[in-house]
Design a protein around this motif. Structure first.
Motif, PDB file in Angstrom:
ATOM      1  N   VAL A  41      28.685   8.481  24.634  1.00 22.57           N
ATOM      2  CA  VAL A  41      29.254   7.682  25.710  1.00 22.57           C
ATOM      3  C   VAL A  41      30.573   8.279  26.179  1.00 22.57           C
ATOM      4  CG1 VAL A  41      30.175   5.416  26.311  1.00 22.57           C
ATOM      5  CG2 VAL A  41      28.137   5.595  24.856  1.00 22.57           C
ATOM      6  N   LYS A  42      31.372   8.719  25.198  1.00 23.49           N
ATOM      7  CA  LYS A  42      32.723   9.169  25.527  1.00 23.49           C
ATOM      8  C   LYS A  42      32.795  10.619  25.993  1.00 23.49           C
ATOM      9  CE  LYS A  42      34.933   8.158  21.794  1.00 23.49           C
ATOM     10  NZ  LYS A  42      35.946   7.790  20.806  1.00 23.49           N
ATOM     11  N   ASN A  43      31.918  11.433  25.471  1.00 21.79           N
ATOM     12  CA  ASN A  43      31.928  12.845  25.864  1.00 21.79           C
ATOM     13  C   ASN A  43      30.489  13.322  26.044  1.00 21.79           C
ATOM     14  OD1 ASN A  43      32.340  15.508  26.310  1.00 21.79           O
ATOM     15  ND2 ASN A  43      33.282  15.955  24.336  1.00 21.79           N
ATOM     16  N   SER A  44      29.935  12.926  27.165  1.00 22.27           N
ATOM     17  CA  SER A  44      28.511  13.151  27.383  1.00 22.27           C
ATOM     18  C   SER A  44      28.161  14.625  27.512  1.00 22.27           C
ATOM     19  CB  SER A  44      28.051  12.410  28.631  1.00 22.27           C
ATOM     20  OG  SER A  44      28.705  12.934  29.763  1.00 22.27           O
ATOM     21  N   ARG A  45      29.164  15.453  27.692  1.00 21.71           N
ATOM     22  CA  ARG A  45      28.842  16.859  27.943  1.00 21.71           C
ATOM     23  C   ARG A  45      28.687  17.667  26.675  1.00 21.71           C
ATOM     24  NH1 ARG A  45      32.046  19.818  32.273  1.00 21.71           N
ATOM     25  NH2 ARG A  45      30.611  21.321  31.412  1.00 21.71           N
ATOM     26  N   LEU A  46      29.127  17.118  25.566  1.00 24.80           N
ATOM     27  CA  LEU A  46      29.007  17.843  24.311  1.00 24.80           C
ATOM     28  C   LEU A  46      27.552  17.850  23.848  1.00 24.80           C
ATOM     29  CD1 LEU A  46      30.469  19.250  22.000  1.00 24.80           C
ATOM     30  CD2 LEU A  46      30.812  17.009  20.963  1.00 24.80           C
ATOM     31  N   SER A  47      27.026  19.045  23.558  1.00 25.39           N
ATOM     32  CA  SER A  47      25.580  19.149  23.334  1.00 25.39           C
ATOM     33  C   SER A  47      25.161  18.914  21.890  1.00 25.39           C
ATOM     34  CB  SER A  47      25.078  20.509  23.806  1.00 25.39           C
ATOM     35  OG  SER A  47      25.728  21.528  23.091  1.00 25.39           O
ATOM     36  N   VAL A  48      26.095  19.032  20.960  1.00 24.83           N
ATOM     37  CA  VAL A  48      25.792  18.714  19.567  1.00 24.83           C
ATOM     38  C   VAL A  48      26.888  17.784  19.066  1.00 24.83           C
ATOM     39  CG1 VAL A  48      25.448  19.587  17.235  1.00 24.83           C
ATOM     40  CG2 VAL A  48      24.661  20.933  19.185  1.00 24.83           C
ATOM     41  N   GLN A  49      26.499  16.594  18.694  1.00 25.11           N
ATOM     42  CA  GLN A  49      27.482  15.558  18.390  1.00 25.11           C
ATOM     43  C   GLN A  49      27.262  14.932  17.018  1.00 25.11           C
ATOM     44  OE1 GLN A  49      26.937  12.571  21.381  1.00 25.11           O
ATOM     45  NE2 GLN A  49      27.231  13.987  23.092  1.00 25.11           N
ATOM     46  N   PRO A  50      28.359  14.494  16.392  1.00 19.17           N
ATOM     47  CA  PRO A  50      28.218  13.727  15.154  1.00 19.17           C
ATOM     48  C   PRO A  50      27.860  12.276  15.460  1.00 19.17           C
ATOM     49  CG  PRO A  50      30.532  14.031  15.676  1.00 19.17           C
ATOM     50  CD  PRO A  50      29.748  14.752  16.747  1.00 19.17           C
ATOM     51  N   VAL A  51      27.113  11.649  14.558  1.00 12.65           N
ATOM     52  CA  VAL A  51      26.731  10.244  14.697  1.00 12.65           C
ATOM     53  C   VAL A  51      27.120   9.549  13.400  1.00 12.65           C
ATOM     54  CG1 VAL A  51      24.781   8.637  14.896  1.00 12.65           C
ATOM     55  CG2 VAL A  51      24.806  10.743  16.253  1.00 12.65           C
ATOM     56  N   GLY A  77      10.265  24.382  11.876  1.00 19.73           N
ATOM     57  CA  GLY A  77      11.359  24.207  12.804  1.00 19.73           C
ATOM     58  C   GLY A  77      11.591  25.379  13.722  1.00 19.73           C
ATOM     59  N   GLU A  78      12.691  25.281  14.417  1.00 16.33           N
ATOM     60  CA  GLU A  78      13.019  26.246  15.464  1.00 16.33           C
ATOM     61  C   GLU A  78      14.534  26.369  15.510  1.00 16.33           C
ATOM     62  OE1 GLU A  78      11.563  28.161  19.299  1.00 16.33           O
ATOM     63  OE2 GLU A  78      10.423  27.174  17.742  1.00 16.33           O
ATOM     64  N   GLN A  79      15.015  27.533  15.853  1.00 13.23           N
ATOM     65  CA  GLN A  79      16.458  27.690  16.015  1.00 13.23           C
ATOM     66  C   GLN A  79      16.971  26.779  17.117  1.00 13.23           C
ATOM     67  OE1 GLN A  79      18.333  31.922  15.277  1.00 13.23           O
ATOM     68  NE2 GLN A  79      16.762  32.042  16.831  1.00 13.23           N
ATOM     69  N   TRP A  80      18.058  26.086  16.858  1.00 11.68           N
ATOM     70  CA  TRP A  80      18.712  25.334  17.926  1.00 11.68           C
ATOM     71  C   TRP A  80      19.703  26.291  18.573  1.00 11.68           C
ATOM     72  CZ3 TRP A  80      16.940  20.816  19.619  1.00 11.68           C
ATOM     73  CH2 TRP A  80      17.655  20.210  20.654  1.00 11.68           C
ATOM     74  N   ASN A  81      19.165  27.206  19.343  1.00 11.08           N
ATOM     75  CA  ASN A  81      20.031  28.276  19.831  1.00 11.08           C
ATOM     76  C   ASN A  81      20.514  28.011  21.250  1.00 11.08           C
ATOM     77  OD1 ASN A  81      17.828  28.871  21.455  1.00 11.08           O
ATOM     78  ND2 ASN A  81      16.990  30.290  19.967  1.00 11.08           N
ATOM     79  N   GLY A  82      21.314  28.904  21.719  1.00 17.25           N
ATOM     80  CA  GLY A  82      21.818  28.796  23.083  1.00 17.25           C
ATOM     81  C   GLY A  82      23.048  27.918  23.210  1.00 17.25           C
ATOM     82  N   VAL A  83      23.548  27.406  22.109  1.00 14.70           N
ATOM     83  CA  VAL A  83      24.758  26.589  22.172  1.00 14.70           C
ATOM     84  C   VAL A  83      25.968  27.507  22.293  1.00 14.70           C
ATOM     85  CG1 VAL A  83      26.220  24.957  20.943  1.00 14.70           C
ATOM     86  CG2 VAL A  83      23.737  24.706  20.869  1.00 14.70           C
ATOM     87  N   ARG A  84      26.675  27.369  23.413  1.00 16.36           N
ATOM     88  CA  ARG A  84      27.814  28.233  23.674  1.00 16.36           C
ATOM     89  C   ARG A  84      29.067  27.411  23.906  1.00 16.36           C
ATOM     90  NH1 ARG A  84      24.447  30.840  21.930  1.00 16.36           N
ATOM     91  NH2 ARG A  84      23.391  32.683  22.759  1.00 16.36           N
ATOM     92  N   ASN A  85      29.323  26.565  22.960  1.00 17.63           N
ATOM     93  CA  ASN A  85      30.476  25.677  23.070  1.00 17.63           C
ATOM     94  C   ASN A  85      31.124  25.568  21.700  1.00 17.63           C
ATOM     95  OD1 ASN A  85      31.455  22.745  22.494  1.00 17.63           O
ATOM     96  ND2 ASN A  85      31.730  23.012  24.681  1.00 17.63           N
ATOM     97  N   ALA A  86      32.418  25.774  21.674  1.00 21.22           N
ATOM     98  CA  ALA A  86      33.118  25.882  20.405  1.00 21.22           C
ATOM     99  C   ALA A  86      32.996  24.619  19.550  1.00 21.22           C
ATOM    100  CB  ALA A  86      34.592  26.194  20.652  1.00 21.22           C
ATOM    101  N   LEU A  87      33.133  23.470  20.181  1.00 22.76           N
ATOM    102  CA  LEU A  87      33.081  22.226  19.418  1.00 22.76           C
ATOM    103  C   LEU A  87      31.668  21.970  18.884  1.00 22.76           C
ATOM    104  CD1 LEU A  87      34.536  19.794  18.362  1.00 22.76           C
ATOM    105  CD2 LEU A  87      34.289  18.690  20.594  1.00 22.76           C
TER     106      LEU A  87
END
Length: 139
Positions: free
Chosen positions: A113-123, A25-35
């Motif tokens: 669909v509801k918050n397309s801008r969030l880069s890591v989301q629960p499913v 694997g690889e680090q999922w880095n660069g996420v700069r969003n609190a949520l």
DNA sequence: GCCAACGTTGGC
DNA sequence: GCCAACGTTGGC
């Protein structure tokens, strides 16, 4: 076991890059969003996630697995941000497009669909199963 | 601590 | 390329 969705711009980090990183694997880095950080903190090793290409493609192209706990993002000099490591599991035989997701009533409540801008989301498990079917994945 | 302004992201 | 939505920043 929980399910997630990881968004990336194929020009920056694509499914091919993820596959090349192998099972380690690889680090999922660069996420700069609190949520998004909060979502990653909730992950545990073995959780599965969709790999979504935004911008031009706008489709789910494969499945990844969380292979580490929540840890320091090595690309962040301030030490403020963290990430998890993810590894490719397998590609979708049939990528599931955003349009297909939007035209499926049962997926109308998806974060994508509801918050397309969030880069890591629960499913949710229901969403997971349905999208796997749509993509011809597994089963 | 609140609110307005700004920048960034992402879909169309 | 444009526009809308969201998050963040900075002034009060």
């Amino acid at each position: 076991m929980a399910f997630w969705l990881f968004k990336t711009e194929p020009g920056t980090f694509s499914w091919d890059d993820q596959v090349r990183a192998g099972s380690k694997g690889e680090q999922w880095n660069g996420v700069r969003n609190a949520l998004a950080q909060k979502n990653m903190r909730a992950m545990t090793r073995g959780d599965l996630g969709f790999f979504y290409h935004s911008v031009n493609e706008k489709c789910i192209v494969g499945v990844v697995k969380v292979v580490s706990g929540f840890h320091q993002d090595s690309t962040d000099p301030s030490g403020k941000w963290h990430c998890v490591d993810v590894a490719a599991v397998g590609p979708f035989p049939k990528p599931v497009t955003l349009a297909a997701i939007k035209s499926e009533p049962r997926l109308a409540g998806m974060v994508l669909v509801k918050n397309s801008r969030l880069s890591v989301q629960p499913v949710t498990p229901e969403e997971w199963d349905l999208i796997c079917q749509m993509g011809g994945y597994g089963a």
